[in-house]
Design a protein around this motif. Structure first.
Motif, PDB file in Angstrom:
ATOM      1  N   GLY A 195       0.899  -1.486  -0.019  1.00  0.00           N
ATOM      2  CA  GLY A 195      -0.020  -0.211   0.041  1.00  0.00           C
ATOM      3  C   GLY A 195       0.734   1.439   0.277  1.00  0.00           C
ATOM      4  N   ALA A 196       1.910   1.259  -0.105  1.00  0.00           N
ATOM      5  CA  ALA A 196       2.925   2.592  -0.191  1.00  0.00           C
ATOM      6  C   ALA A 196       2.636   3.255  -1.373  1.00  0.00           C
ATOM      7  N   ASN A 197       2.588   4.583  -1.384  1.00  0.00           N
ATOM      8  CA  ASN A 197       2.439   5.294  -2.517  1.00  0.00           C
ATOM      9  C   ASN A 197       3.725   5.284  -3.316  1.00  0.00           C
ATOM     10  N   ILE A 198       3.424   5.993  -4.310  1.00  0.00           N
ATOM     11  CA  ILE A 198       4.804   5.823  -5.526  1.00  0.00           C
ATOM     12  C   ILE A 198       5.984   6.332  -5.203  1.00  0.00           C
ATOM     13  N   VAL A 199       5.906   7.763  -4.457  1.00  0.00           N
ATOM     14  CA  VAL A 199       7.043   8.406  -3.808  1.00  0.00           C
ATOM     15  C   VAL A 199       7.749   7.254  -3.047  1.00  0.00           C
ATOM     16  N   GLN A 200       6.977   6.916  -1.902  1.00  0.00           N
ATOM     17  CA  GLN A 200       7.432   5.789  -1.046  1.00  0.00           C
ATOM     18  C   GLN A 200       8.301   4.758  -1.734  1.00  0.00           C
ATOM     19  N   GLN A 201       7.425   4.059  -2.814  1.00  0.00           N
ATOM     20  CA  GLN A 201       7.933   2.866  -3.303  1.00  0.00           C
ATOM     21  C   GLN A 201       9.404   3.357  -4.112  1.00  0.00           C
ATOM     22  N   ILE A 202       9.597   4.442  -4.810  1.00  0.00           N
ATOM     23  CA  ILE A 202      10.933   4.805  -5.388  1.00  0.00           C
ATOM     24  C   ILE A 202      11.869   5.209  -4.067  1.00  0.00           C
ATOM     25  N   ALA A 203      11.686   5.903  -3.082  1.00  0.00           N
ATOM     26  CA  ALA A 203      12.652   5.918  -1.893  1.00  0.00           C
ATOM     27  C   ALA A 203      12.740   4.826  -1.283  1.00  0.00           C
ATOM     28  N   TYR A 204      12.048   4.112  -0.828  1.00  0.00           N
ATOM     29  CA  TYR A 204      12.363   2.888  -0.072  1.00  0.00           C
ATOM     30  C   TYR A 204      13.239   1.960  -1.079  1.00  0.00           C
ATOM     31  N   ALA A 205      12.946   1.821  -2.311  1.00  0.00           N
ATOM     32  CA  ALA A 205      13.780   0.903  -3.269  1.00  0.00           C
ATOM     33  C   ALA A 205      15.371   1.505  -3.396  1.00  0.00           C
ATOM     34  N   LEU A 206      15.448   2.798  -3.283  1.00  0.00           N
ATOM     35  CA  LEU A 206      16.633   3.567  -3.370  1.00  0.00           C
ATOM     36  C   LEU A 206      17.429   3.281  -1.939  1.00  0.00           C
ATOM     37  N   ALA A 207      16.702   3.557  -0.813  1.00  0.00           N
ATOM     38  CA  ALA A 207      17.051   3.340   0.491  1.00  0.00           C
ATOM     39  C   ALA A 207      17.573   1.981   0.881  1.00  0.00           C
ATOM     40  N   HIS A 208      16.827   0.794   0.368  1.00  0.00           N
ATOM     41  CA  HIS A 208      17.055  -0.420   0.286  1.00  0.00           C
ATOM     42  C   HIS A 208      18.560  -0.828  -0.167  1.00  0.00           C
ATOM     43  N   ALA A 209      18.267  -0.307  -1.652  1.00  0.00           N
ATOM     44  CA  ALA A 209      19.834  -0.355  -2.251  1.00  0.00           C
ATOM     45  C   ALA A 209      21.061   0.224  -1.905  1.00  0.00           C
ATOM     46  N   ASN A 210      20.765   1.216  -1.132  1.00  0.00           N
ATOM     47  CA  ASN A 210      21.735   2.093  -0.660  1.00  0.00           C
ATOM     48  C   ASN A 210      22.562   1.070   0.749  1.00  0.00           C
ATOM     49  N   GLU A 211      21.661   0.494   1.280  1.00  0.00           N
ATOM     50  CA  GLU A 211      22.211  -0.417   2.315  1.00  0.00           C
ATOM     51  C   GLU A 211      23.415  -1.145   1.730  1.00  0.00           C
ATOM     52  N   TYR A 212      22.947  -1.665   0.576  1.00  0.00           N
ATOM     53  CA  TYR A 212      23.714  -2.821   0.112  1.00  0.00           C
ATOM     54  C   TYR A 212      25.140  -2.134  -0.531  1.00  0.00           C
ATOM     55  N   PHE A 213      24.860  -1.128  -0.933  1.00  0.00           N
ATOM     56  CA  PHE A 213      26.063  -0.321  -1.354  1.00  0.00           C
ATOM     57  C   PHE A 213      26.816  -0.038  -0.236  1.00  0.00           C
ATOM     58  N   ASN A 214      26.542   0.533   0.771  1.00  0.00           N
ATOM     59  CA  ASN A 214      27.449   0.857   2.290  1.00  0.00           C
ATOM     60  C   ASN A 214      28.024  -0.268   2.669  1.00  0.00           C
ATOM     61  N   ARG A 215      27.458  -1.565   2.491  1.00  0.00           N
ATOM     62  CA  ARG A 215      27.884  -2.885   3.269  1.00  0.00           C
ATOM     63  C   ARG A 215      28.611  -3.836   2.273  1.00  0.00           C
ATOM     64  N   ALA A 364      19.383  10.643   6.490  1.00  0.00           N
ATOM     65  CA  ALA A 364      19.851  11.308   7.834  1.00  0.00           C
ATOM     66  C   ALA A 364      19.159  10.865   9.061  1.00  0.00           C
ATOM     67  N   ASN A 365      18.223  10.054   9.057  1.00  0.00           N
ATOM     68  CA  ASN A 365      17.697   9.497  10.307  1.00  0.00           C
ATOM     69  C   ASN A 365      18.064   8.036  10.360  1.00  0.00           C
ATOM     70  N   GLY A 366      19.406   7.818   9.996  1.00  0.00           N
ATOM     71  CA  GLY A 366      19.900   6.320  10.246  1.00  0.00           C
ATOM     72  C   GLY A 366      19.935   5.436   9.184  1.00  0.00           C
ATOM     73  N   GLY A 367      19.402   5.683   8.131  1.00  0.00           N
ATOM     74  CA  GLY A 367      19.190   4.639   7.029  1.00  0.00           C
ATOM     75  C   GLY A 367      17.905   3.648   6.984  1.00  0.00           C
ATOM     76  N   PHE A 368      17.709   2.903   5.996  1.00  0.00           N
ATOM     77  CA  PHE A 368      16.467   2.083   5.731  1.00  0.00           C
ATOM     78  C   PHE A 368      16.533   1.019   7.038  1.00  0.00           C
ATOM     79  N   LEU A 369      17.503   0.432   7.144  1.00  0.00           N
ATOM     80  CA  LEU A 369      17.411  -0.850   8.132  1.00  0.00           C
ATOM     81  C   LEU A 369      17.179  -0.253   9.464  1.00  0.00           C
ATOM     82  N   ALA A 370      17.749   0.966  10.035  1.00  0.00           N
ATOM     83  CA  ALA A 370      17.478   1.747  11.227  1.00  0.00           C
ATOM     84  C   ALA A 370      16.001   2.044  11.220  1.00  0.00           C
ATOM     85  N   GLN A 371      15.514   2.566  10.357  1.00  0.00           N
ATOM     86  CA  GLN A 371      13.824   3.195  10.143  1.00  0.00           C
ATOM     87  C   GLN A 371      13.042   1.653  10.107  1.00  0.00           C
TER      88      GLN A 371
END
Length: 454
Positions: A195-215, A364-371
């Motif tokens: 049920g996420a809206n489109i902006v959330q879908q894009i942002a969460y996909a990017l933050a999700h991917a960013n966790e992998y880039f960081n690790r 800015a608030n800790g990243g996807f996993l933290a949230q």
């Protein structure tokens, strides 16, 4: 000798168009009469002009390269192999095998499949040895393999990490050892189906991917993003374009030189049990959006996937929908087909801007996993889902055959091979999972209960 047939007509600015529309409205308020606001907070205007697209975002969306992919759940290796070979003869161009354990004879599963066929392995487990085996086969046969391995996605959906290993340590080992295949995936379809809206879908996909880039510092192979496509035709085209655009910006910061590899499939959120043939209309427009938005592979959802086990007829109809789009509607003939559409280009830019702002807020608030651990992501998705559910329940969001023009004579209780609703599974979890849910579930349960009465 060529001549400009329209040289006597001067250019008309967007301001002049708006003035003419205002005149035609005869005093009615322009914004109230013609401008509507999407769930993402985007105000959609009645017309778009080149003035709105001077700085248009133009991601590379090669529609000509999309592959028709067949989804196969592997229980019996020989039967799965036979089914793969059969569907390839009938128009499929790629295969995705879903595996629940590593005890599979991969060579037997792939027997007879041409090396030119892209093969996806959706793994519901994590095994270094199994991925190494796939990597060796890919190298030996010069095959194109995509392994959909997504520990964060598993955590988000299941509530727990994969058992038996340190998930990120395993990924780093695979990244170093396996250089002949794409091994990492982001399941962004979960957010849309929940049920996420489109902006959330894009942002969460990017933050999700960013966790992998960081690790995973040695992430040199393409990353696969699985996307669910909804029914808002132009917005969904713009969603994939914005995702490609922003992924390229983020990947560049890590020195990652590959575009994301998008595998798209229709959402389940708007699919219905009753009047199920309407699902074919929904999946057709959703597949169209996926192709025009630049998906690399498209897996269609059979019209009866909610209530029937996988079957030849449903799979054939779903595959044929894509074959018609490719070979009769010529969706594979033009690259970047949305370029020059001022509406889609403006939507792309606005979605990208809003998603980037949300992505920055997550980081800015800790990243996807933290949230996820703080349940912030789950809460935001739930809030969006509730808003959409209220629109459906009130009849403002319409699903034909369900909350609009239902066929009261429909009977489905006798035809259910699968349980089509959210299953309650109380257990201890590391985080609160994100739970996909269809809009029509409550209404359908009420209708089924009525059927069961004498």
């Amino acid at each position: 000798m060529s001549e400009n047939l329209f040289e006597e007509f001067g250019p008309v600015s967007s301001k002049l168009w708006k003035q003419q529309i205002q005149f035609e409205l005869k005093g009615a308020d322009y914004n109230e009469a013609l401008v509507w606001e999407s769930p993402e907070g985007i105000k959609v205007k009645p017309f778009y002009h080149i003035d709105d697209a001077k700085d248009a975002a133009t991601p590379n969306t090669k529609a000509s390269q999309f592959a028709i992919c067949q989804d196969i759940f592997v229980q019996d290796v020989e039967k799965s192999n036979a089914r793969a070979l059969s569907t390839l003869k009938r128009g499929a161009e790629a295969i995705r095998f879903t595996l629940t354990n590593p005890d599979v004879d991969v060579n037997k599963l792939l027997s007879g499949i041409d090396k030119e066929v892209s093969v996806y392995f959706h793994l519901e487990f994590i095994s270094i040895d199994f991925v190494k085996q796939l990597d060796a086969i890919a190298k030996q046969n010069e095959s194109q393999f995509y392994v959909q391995l997504d520990p964060i996605g598993h955590l988000a959906k299941d509530g727990n990490w994969y058992e038996g290993c340190d998930n990120f340590e395993a990924l780093n080992t695979i990244a170093i050892a396996c250089t002949n295949l794409s091994f990492l995936s982001v399941d962004a379809s979960l957010y849309q189906n929940a049920g996420a809206n489109i902006v959330q879908q894009i942002a969460y996909a990017l933050a999700h991917a960013n966790e992998y880039f960081n690790r995973i510092p040695t992430l040199y192979r393409p990353l696969t993003i699985q996307v669910a496509v909804g029914t808002n035709y132009f917005f969904e085209i713009a969603k994939l374009r914005a995702l490609k655009l922003l992924f390229g910006l983020i990947a560049k910061e890590y020195g990652h030189e590959h575009d994301c590899h998008i595998i798209a499939l229709p959402t389940k959120r708007n699919k219905t049990l009753y009047d199920y043939n309407v699902n074919m209309l929904r999946t057709t427009t959703e597949c169209m959006s996926a192709i025009l938005g630049g998906a690399d592979a498209v897996i269609n959802l059979p019209y009866d996937a909610l209530y029937h086990k996988s079957n030849e007829f449903g799979d054939r109809i779903a595959r044929n929908q894509l074959l018609v789009l490719k070979h009769e509607s010529y969706f594979d003939k033009v690259n970047n087909p949305a370029d020059g559409s001022y509406y889609i280009e403006e939507l792309t830019q606005q979605l990208a801007d809003k998603a980037l702002a949300l992505f920055k807020d997550i980081e800015a608030n800790g990243g996807f996993l933290a949230q996820l651990k703080e349940t912030t992501i789950q809460r935001k998705i739930h809030e969006s889902a509730i808003k959409e559910q209220e629109l459906f329940d009130s009849g403002k969001e319409i699903l034909l055959g369900t909350n609009k023009y239902p066929n009261k004579a429909d009977r489905m209780s006798h035809d259910l091979e699968l349980f089509p609703f959210v299953k309650a599974n109380p257990r201890r979890t590391f985080i609160s999972p994100i739970i996909p849910k269809r809009l029509a579930e409550k209404m359908e349960q009420e209708r089924l209960s009525t059927e069961e009465k004498p």
